[in-house]
Design a protein around this motif. Structure first.
Motif, PDB file in Angstrom:
ATOM      1  N   GLN A 175       0.834  -1.194   0.000  1.00  0.00           N
ATOM      2  CA  GLN A 175       0.000   0.000   0.000  1.00  0.00           C
ATOM      3  C   GLN A 175       0.875   1.252   0.000  1.00  0.00           C
ATOM      4  O   GLN A 175       1.986   1.258   0.531  1.00  0.00           O
ATOM      5  CB  GLN A 175      -0.916   0.010   1.225  1.00  0.00           C
ATOM      6  N   LEU A 216      -4.168   2.335   6.172  1.00  0.00           N
ATOM      7  CA  LEU A 216      -4.399   0.922   6.479  1.00  0.00           C
ATOM      8  C   LEU A 216      -5.673   0.683   7.293  1.00  0.00           C
ATOM      9  O   LEU A 216      -6.432  -0.246   6.975  1.00  0.00           O
ATOM     10  CB  LEU A 216      -3.180   0.342   7.208  1.00  0.00           C
ATOM     11  N   LEU A 266      -8.573   0.683   5.004  1.00  0.00           N
ATOM     12  CA  LEU A 266      -8.539  -0.412   4.030  1.00  0.00           C
ATOM     13  C   LEU A 266      -8.991  -1.739   4.629  1.00  0.00           C
ATOM     14  O   LEU A 266      -9.506  -2.602   3.910  1.00  0.00           O
ATOM     15  CB  LEU A 266      -7.122  -0.561   3.465  1.00  0.00           C
ATOM     16  N   ILE A 267      -8.799  -1.917   5.925  1.00  0.00           N
ATOM     17  CA  ILE A 267      -9.191  -3.192   6.535  1.00  0.00           C
ATOM     18  C   ILE A 267     -10.522  -3.109   7.274  1.00  0.00           C
ATOM     19  O   ILE A 267     -11.057  -4.136   7.700  1.00  0.00           O
ATOM     20  CB  ILE A 267      -8.102  -3.701   7.517  1.00  0.00           C
ATOM     21  N   GLY A 292      -3.519  -4.703   8.811  1.00  0.00           N
ATOM     22  CA  GLY A 292      -2.491  -3.850   8.239  1.00  0.00           C
ATOM     23  C   GLY A 292      -1.137  -4.248   8.785  1.00  0.00           C
ATOM     24  O   GLY A 292      -1.027  -4.699   9.934  1.00  0.00           O
ATOM     25  N   LYS A 302      -1.425  -4.483   3.172  1.00  0.00           N
ATOM     26  CA  LYS A 302      -2.706  -5.025   3.610  1.00  0.00           C
ATOM     27  C   LYS A 302      -2.613  -6.540   3.537  1.00  0.00           C
ATOM     28  O   LYS A 302      -2.187  -7.098   2.520  1.00  0.00           O
ATOM     29  CB  LYS A 302      -3.847  -4.526   2.719  1.00  0.00           C
ATOM     30  N   ARG A 317      -4.723 -10.220   4.055  1.00  0.00           N
ATOM     31  CA  ARG A 317      -6.029 -10.855   4.207  1.00  0.00           C
ATOM     32  C   ARG A 317      -5.850 -12.361   4.140  1.00  0.00           C
ATOM     33  O   ARG A 317      -5.224 -12.881   3.213  1.00  0.00           O
ATOM     34  CB  ARG A 317      -7.007 -10.388   3.134  1.00  0.00           C
TER      35      ARG A 317
END
Length: 447
Positions: free
Chosen positions: A289, A295, A298-299, A307, A317, A319
């Motif tokens: 990123q 962060l 984004l999460i 993050g 990021k 996942r």
């Protein structure tokens, strides 16, 4: 299920209550060393009872007991004449927001139930040393210096009307505490109203939100008193059978849980950033990123997403790959396995870093728990840490699900915000401490 009783609270004298900001203090498990040292400079601050220090050759707990006796004799602390339910509101704003929220609750004595009774439910494990410290302080003072935080659920908000009326006539209030919150204390002493509180909680289980060590300290103290009294030597109504708790409605929109991030002080084996990323890629989709500050956004709201910040602007990021979740082999409930933090602790701390099992992780000095995003990033950039893993907050629904499953979460999973203060209200555990001519109104068996 849950039996609560009103208390004849001990509070600072009217003159000191008018300057309550000067004598309240953060709870024992959140107050920093710097805060403690500053608060110790005020000889009347509550920190001297809740987190006592040695005074010359006098050990901390004995020093606290001597100070308490002196304060009571001098009228620094005074006991209210009537038993009551103490209403406690906290007005606050979340970081970066303008909307003022208000967490509404009340303080009372709750019977100190063993975990096995299934009335008070926990979601965290405790450290024996901290529990023993709290139990020993109770034994020395026979005085409760701060309330733990418990949750009941009332979708109809039956008790809020009574509390809203009481808070219009406050006993004391802070201008702004160390968190930026405004704390307001009031009392309800009408017997009929108090019975409504008792009836509302009588059929409920209570989730312990905050204060597991203090609650277990009360359990240990009660058990010690029972043992000393012997069979038939106590009635079960003595004050030491009870515990001071701040109770709030889990159905409230103003109940907030903030995330607690994981900052790694070290990487086992002096793992390089490149090797860490390669190992993480086995379990996670790793996406670079541009901005570490982005962060959390984004999460947000994304399952099993985190993050990662490695310093010098290197942000990622993460996942979890859904197909690997089945590898989570810890012996716990599905509700716990579903938590983001369980995923983080299992797949990052255990599988990637080799810190095997919750017990080892709780005692591993290489991980620190940090709440603020900026502090996480700064610690890495200053070279004080190797990596920061940023997390989403645990939801109230997840807390309730885990508690009712009978399991516990990974360490430092929840941070209920704001924290309550020590010093607004104290209660005595001495025999007859809450007795008054009105006591008989509150001792009937709960419905």
């Amino acid at each position: 299920m849950a039996e609560i009783q009103p208390v004849r609270g001990w509070r600072y004298s009217p003159a000191l209550s008018a300057e309550i900001d000067e004598v309240v203090s953060p709870l024992f498990d959140v107050v920093s060393v710097r805060q403690r040292e500053a608060l110790y400079q005020n000889p009347l601050n509550s920190i001297h009872l809740s987190v006592p220090r040695a005074e010359g050759d006098v050990p901390p707990h004995e020093a606290a007991a001597r100070r308490l006796a002196a304060w009571q004799a001098a009228g620094v602390l005074r006991q209210d004449g009537l038993p009551g339910i103490y209403v406690y509101y906290q007005y606050f704003r979340l970081p970066g927001t303008e909307r003022e929220l208000c967490r509404k609750g009340f303080m009372a004595h709750i019977r100190a139930y063993d975990w096995s009774e299934g009335v008070v439910l926990r979601h965290e494990n405790t450290l024996p040393a901290a529990v023993n410290d709290r139990a020993e302080l109770l034994a020395a003072l026979r005085f409760q210096t701060s309330a733990t935080h418990g949750l009941y659920r009332d979708e109809a908000f039956e008790l809020e009307q009574l509390m809203d009326e009481a808070i219009l006539d406050p006993l004391c209030q802070t201008e702004e505490d160390y968190q930026g919150a405004r704390d307001v204390l009031a009392v309800i002493q009408d017997a009929g109203s108090i019975r409504r509180f008792q009836q509302a909680l009588a059929g409920q289980q209570i989730i312990l939100a905050d204060g597991h060590h203090r609650y277990e300290g009360s359990l240990a103290y009660r058990q010690a008193r029972e043992l000393a009294a012997g069979p038939g030597g106590y009635t079960g109504r003595e004050p030491w059978n009870y515990h001071l708790m701040y109770l709030t409605n889990a159905a409230s929109d103003d109940l907030r849980i903030l995330p607690t991030h994981r900052v790694l002080r070290e990487l086992p084996g002096n793992l390089s950033d490149e090797a860490l990323l390669a190992r993480l890629a086995t379990y996670f989709v790793v996406q670079p990123q541009a901005e570490a500050q982005d962060l959390p956004e984004l999460i947000a709201g994304r399952r099993w997403a985190f993050g990662l910040y490695l310093g010098n602007g290197a942000a990622y990021k993460l996942r979890l790959r859904p197909e690997v979740h089945a590898e989570l082999s810890w012996a716990t409930t599905p509700e716990v396995k579903d938590l983001d933090l369980t995923v983080l602790h299992f797949f990052v701390l255990e599988k990637v870093l080799g810190i095997v099992g919750p017990d080892a992780q709780r005692t591993w000095p290489g991980v620190a728990y940090v709440r603020g995003l900026a502090e996480c990033l700064q610690q890495v950039d200053r070279g004080e840490a190797r990596a920061a893993f940023l997390t989403n907050e645990v939801t109230m629904a997840q807390v309730e699900a885990v508690c009712h499953s009978g399991a516990v979460m990974p360490a430092k999973s929840t941070f209920f915000y704001p924290k309550t203060l020590a010093g607004l209200l104290f209660t005595s555990l001495e025999d007859g401490a809450n007795a008054s001519v009105f006591e008989r109104y509150f001792l009937a068996e709960q419905p």
